[in-house]
Write an enzyme that holds these catalytic residues in place. Structure first.
Site, PDB file in Angstrom:
ATOM      1  N   HIS A 148       0.815  -1.223   0.000  1.00 45.37           N
ATOM      2  CA  HIS A 148       0.000   0.000   0.000  1.00 45.37           C
ATOM      3  C   HIS A 148       0.843   1.264   0.000  1.00 45.37           C
ATOM      4  CE1 HIS A 148      -0.530  -1.809   4.074  1.00 45.37           C
ATOM      5  NE2 HIS A 148       0.381  -0.912   4.274  1.00 45.37           N
ATOM      6  N   HIS A 177       8.012   7.202   3.317  1.00 47.88           N
ATOM      7  CA  HIS A 177       7.103   6.668   2.311  1.00 47.88           C
ATOM      8  C   HIS A 177       6.288   7.833   1.760  1.00 47.88           C
ATOM      9  CE1 HIS A 177       4.737   6.732   6.020  1.00 47.88           C
ATOM     10  NE2 HIS A 177       3.778   7.140   5.189  1.00 47.88           N
ATOM     11  N   HIS A 225       2.421   9.226  -0.287  1.00 47.18           N
ATOM     12  CA  HIS A 225       1.001   9.038  -0.610  1.00 47.18           C
ATOM     13  C   HIS A 225       0.735   9.862  -1.863  1.00 47.18           C
ATOM     14  CE1 HIS A 225       0.173   7.366   3.448  1.00 47.18           C
ATOM     15  NE2 HIS A 225       1.148   8.178   3.796  1.00 47.18           N
ATOM     16  N   GLU A 248      -2.352  13.713   1.912  1.00 44.60           N
ATOM     17  CA  GLU A 248      -3.242  13.296   3.019  1.00 44.60           C
ATOM     18  C   GLU A 248      -3.770  14.532   3.734  1.00 44.60           C
ATOM     19  OE1 GLU A 248      -1.353   9.914   5.251  1.00 44.60           O
ATOM     20  OE2 GLU A 248      -2.838   8.947   3.969  1.00 44.60           O
ATOM     21  N   HIS A 267       6.173  11.306   3.844  1.00 45.33           N
ATOM     22  CA  HIS A 267       6.215  11.152   5.312  1.00 45.33           C
ATOM     23  C   HIS A 267       7.536  10.532   5.734  1.00 45.33           C
ATOM     24  CE1 HIS A 267       1.535  11.067   5.542  1.00 45.33           C
ATOM     25  NE2 HIS A 267       2.025  12.288   5.515  1.00 45.33           N
ATOM     26  N   THR A 286      -1.969   7.032   9.639  1.00 43.28           N
ATOM     27  CA  THR A 286      -3.069   7.172   8.675  1.00 43.28           C
ATOM     28  C   THR A 286      -3.383   5.846   7.980  1.00 43.28           C
ATOM     29  OG1 THR A 286      -1.656   7.724   6.805  1.00 43.28           O
ATOM     30  CG2 THR A 286      -2.372   9.550   8.224  1.00 43.28           C
TER      31      THR A 286
HETATM   32  N1  6Z9 Z   1       1.028   7.708   7.069  1.00 42.81           N
HETATM   33  S1  6Z9 Z   1       1.790   7.042   8.297  1.00 42.81           S
HETATM   34  O1  6Z9 Z   1       0.884   6.982   9.420  1.00 42.81           O
HETATM   35  O2  6Z9 Z   1       3.016   7.779   8.541  1.00 42.81           O
HETATM   36  C1  6Z9 Z   1       2.247   5.415   7.848  1.00 42.81           C
HETATM   37  C2  6Z9 Z   1       1.788   4.813   6.693  1.00 42.81           C
HETATM   38  F1  6Z9 Z   1       0.911   5.425   5.879  1.00 42.81           F
HETATM   39  C3  6Z9 Z   1       2.230   3.544   6.327  1.00 42.81           C
HETATM   40  F2  6Z9 Z   1       1.763   2.998   5.184  1.00 42.81           F
HETATM   41  C4  6Z9 Z   1       3.110   2.853   7.113  1.00 42.81           C
HETATM   42  S2  6Z9 Z   1       3.669   1.291   6.569  1.00 42.81           S
HETATM   43  O3  6Z9 Z   1       4.057   1.424   5.200  1.00 42.81           O
HETATM   44  O4  6Z9 Z   1       4.715   0.844   7.442  1.00 42.81           O
HETATM   45  C5  6Z9 Z   1       2.344   0.179   6.584  1.00 42.81           C
HETATM   46  C6  6Z9 Z   1       1.644   0.229   7.909  1.00 42.81           C
HETATM   47  O5  6Z9 Z   1       2.356  -0.496   8.851  1.00 42.81           O
HETATM   48  C7  6Z9 Z   1       3.538   3.415   8.301  1.00 42.81           C
HETATM   49  N2  6Z9 Z   1       4.334   2.628   9.080  1.00 42.81           N
HETATM   50  C8  6Z9 Z   1       4.745   2.912  10.420  1.00 42.81           C
HETATM   51  C9  6Z9 Z   1       3.649   2.835  11.415  1.00 42.81           C
HETATM   52  C10 6Z9 Z   1       3.117   1.409  11.513  1.00 42.81           C
HETATM   53  C11 6Z9 Z   1       4.189   0.431  11.898  1.00 42.81           C
HETATM   54  C12 6Z9 Z   1       5.557   0.771  11.437  1.00 42.81           C
HETATM   55  C13 6Z9 Z   1       6.634  -0.084  11.650  1.00 42.81           C
HETATM   56  C14 6Z9 Z   1       7.904   0.236  11.204  1.00 42.81           C
HETATM   57  C15 6Z9 Z   1       8.128   1.427  10.516  1.00 42.81           C
HETATM   58  C16 6Z9 Z   1       7.076   2.288  10.280  1.00 42.81           C
HETATM   59  C17 6Z9 Z   1       5.839   1.976  10.791  1.00 42.81           C
HETATM   60  C18 6Z9 Z   1       3.117   4.708   8.649  1.00 42.81           C
HETATM   61  F3  6Z9 Z   1       3.563   5.293   9.767  1.00 42.81           F
HETATM   62 ZN    ZN Z   2       2.158   8.213   5.514  1.00 48.29          ZN
END
Ligand code: 6Z9
Ligand code: ZN
Length: 267
Positions: free
Chosen positions: A68, A93, A95, A106, A119, A202
């Protein structure tokens, strides 16, 4: 299926998230819309200080498509000061929208989407050993957000975009050595002007554990770079007979009840 079967987007099911992930239907959810009647100037908001963002070429980054988003793991030598705690970088990453509608940010400003959003996810390394321990704690995470809009070609963003075509499918990953790359190049010039509020992840599990810093000034990338981002990735695996394009991977803005967003700048 017609030969020109219109590629469909990944099943997102944002509406269904709260059933499986209760926090997604809870409080302090992100993203939100920044509009003037919830903004309040706060003179204590200092410019962020980045340590170790100028990563030496001996370091390598891992880029991966998790179905995703496309995320790049960052060096644990990167951290931010001037936040309530020291936060260590974990991953970055993006969006984005789709080729017909480049409005995939976002966060929105006065109801307006930007083209995309970067982000940079950090965790509170003063209190927690790693991001897994930090990610469900109220003071666990700090995410920097950069709003992206269309403009001239951006050579700094190209340093990561050009590798996306090698992680097209879910589960693919790539170890990259960047010849000396300063991650700060991805951020806007004015690091002293930003929106600050307490929100959430998110994506599921939507933990309300994120101290958000959204820079006021957008960064420009070219139309071609944006199109590459919108058309490069799939949320399906490489052998899937029904490929699904990774597009519109942004969450809709959430209700923001009686809360304020603090700004480090005067209107
Ligand atoms: N928009 S957002 O809230 O910043 C945001 C995302 F949108 C997003 F897709 C991810 S993800 O790709 O890791 C898939 C979801 O676990 C993250 N991951 C973070 C938080 C979740 C667990 C984790 C573990 C190790 C490293 C990063 C993260 C995320 F923080
Ligand atoms: Zn994000």
């Amino acid at each position: 299926k017609s030969k020109w079967s219109q590629l469909t987007a990944c099943p997102d099911g944002e509406k269904a998230w709260p059933k499986k992930y209760p926090f997604c239907g809870g409080v302090f959810q992100s993203p939100i819309d920044f509009h003037k009647d919830i903004l309040q100037y706060d003179s204590n908001l200092l410019p962020l200080e980045f340590i170790g963002y100028n990563v030496p070429s001996t370091d390598h980054f891992t880029l991966t498509n998790n179905g995703h988003s496309v995320k790049m793991y960052l060096s644990p030598t990167m951290c931010i000061r001037n936040l309530p705690f020291e936060y260590t970088a974990s991953q970055l990453h993006l969006h984005w929208g789709n080729r017909n509608k480049s409005e995939g940010s976002e966060h929105t400003v006065s109801g307006k989407h930007f083209a995309a959003e970067l982000h940079v996810v950090h965790y509170n390394s003063e209190k927690y050993p790693d991001i897994t321990a930090a990610m469900d704690k109220a003071d666990g995470l700090a995410v920097l957000a950069v709003l992206l809009e269309i403009g001239p070609f951006n050579p700094s963003y190209e340093k990561i975009f050009r590798h996306f075509r090698n992680v097209k499918y879910k589960g693919e990953w790539l170890a990259l050595y960047f010849p000396g790359f300063n991650i700060q190049e991805l951020l806007p010039d004015r690091l002293d002007e930003y929106y600050r509020y307490e929100g959430s992840l998110t994506t599921p599990p939507c933990y309300p554990s994120v101290l958000w810093t959204v820079f006021r000034h957008p960064v420009k990338i070219s139309q071609e770079q944006l199109l590459a981002l919108e058309t490069a990735m799939y949320c399906t695996e490489s052998d899937d007979p029904e490929p699904l394009e990774m597009v519109d991977n942004f969450r809709n803005v959430q209700e923001f009840h009686e809360r304020l967003v603090f700004i480090s700048f005067r209107e």
